[in-house]
Design an enzyme around this catalytic site. Structure first.
Site, PDB file in Angstrom:
ATOM      1  N   GLN A 293      41.132  38.550  38.889  1.00 28.20           N
ATOM      2  CA  GLN A 293      39.984  37.947  38.221  1.00 28.20           C
ATOM      3  C   GLN A 293      40.434  36.739  37.417  1.00 28.20           C
ATOM      4  O   GLN A 293      40.789  36.842  36.252  1.00 28.20           O
ATOM      5  CB  GLN A 293      39.274  38.956  37.311  1.00 28.20           C
ATOM      6  CG  GLN A 293      37.994  38.366  36.759  1.00 28.20           C
ATOM      7  CD  GLN A 293      37.104  39.395  36.112  1.00 28.20           C
ATOM      8  OE1 GLN A 293      37.373  40.577  36.120  1.00 28.20           O
ATOM      9  NE2 GLN A 293      36.022  38.918  35.542  1.00 28.20           N
ATOM     10  N   PHE A 294      40.382  35.567  38.072  1.00 26.60           N
ATOM     11  CA  PHE A 294      40.866  34.357  37.419  1.00 26.60           C
ATOM     12  C   PHE A 294      40.013  33.969  36.218  1.00 26.60           C
ATOM     13  O   PHE A 294      40.471  33.232  35.341  1.00 26.60           O
ATOM     14  CB  PHE A 294      40.955  33.191  38.421  1.00 26.60           C
ATOM     15  CG  PHE A 294      39.675  32.452  38.630  1.00 26.60           C
ATOM     16  CD1 PHE A 294      39.404  31.296  37.907  1.00 26.60           C
ATOM     17  CD2 PHE A 294      38.732  32.901  39.540  1.00 26.60           C
ATOM     18  CE1 PHE A 294      38.218  30.595  38.094  1.00 26.60           C
ATOM     19  CE2 PHE A 294      37.558  32.211  39.735  1.00 26.60           C
ATOM     20  CZ  PHE A 294      37.290  31.059  39.009  1.00 26.60           C
ATOM     21  N   THR A 295      38.811  34.495  36.107  1.00 27.38           N
ATOM     22  CA  THR A 295      37.960  34.136  34.972  1.00 27.38           C
ATOM     23  C   THR A 295      38.493  34.669  33.649  1.00 27.38           C
ATOM     24  O   THR A 295      38.017  34.264  32.580  1.00 27.38           O
ATOM     25  CB  THR A 295      36.502  34.593  35.180  1.00 27.38           C
ATOM     26  OG1 THR A 295      36.461  36.009  35.351  1.00 27.38           O
ATOM     27  CG2 THR A 295      35.884  33.899  36.393  1.00 27.38           C
TER      28      THR A 295
END
Length: 149
Positions: free
Chosen positions: A78-80
């Site tokens: 989850q790059f967010t």
């Protein structure tokens, strides 16, 4: 690296209505590799999460690890988690590692967590996933290796 670990009764991740990974009871771990992260960050994170005492013992105290309860983990990229919300209303993600390096570190983290003895299933790196979970507690722990390695 950054990780958001949630104690779950169960969790699963779907892509196009097909379950690609599941866990429970145990942990749902959302993971993000940051710029300048190294293999040491993945190693630290795997060791830390495998030994994190956030499961209840017979007295109801958080005193057991995922290993102690013979739990499993669902690990989802989850790059967010790299979001910078300090300016304006649109998050910036420039602190995230490049896609190739993030995938390498994500896969390394998964392998190292397995090496610690935790059964692990995963989502699909970069996939459009639907994550379903039943939080237990809820207990949610944020870990950022930037200050540790």
């Amino acid at each position: 690296m950054r990780a958001l670990s949630q104690r779950v009764v169960e969790a699963r991740v779907e892509i196009n209505n097909v379950t690609v990974g599941r866990s429970g009871p145990g942990l749902l771990i959302l993971v993000c590799a940051m710029q300048h992260d190294t293999d040491d960050a993945a190693r630290y994170l795997a060791r830390k999460i495998s030994k994190l005492r956030i499961f209840e013992d017979e007295r109801g105290k958080m005193n057991r690890s995922i290993l102690d309860i013979a739990g499993s983990a669902l690990v989802v990229s989850q790059f967010t988690l790299a979001a910078d919300t300090t300016r304006g209303n649109r998050p910036g993600f420039s602190a995230a590692a490049s896609a190739d390096e993030a995938k390498r570190l994500y896969e390394l983290f998964v392998r190292l967590l397995k090496d610690e003895g935790v059964p692990v299933e995963t989502g699909t790196f970069g996939g459009d996933m639907k994550v379903h979970l039943v939080n237990d507690g809820p207990v949610t722990i944020w870990i950022d290796t930037a200050e540790k390695v």
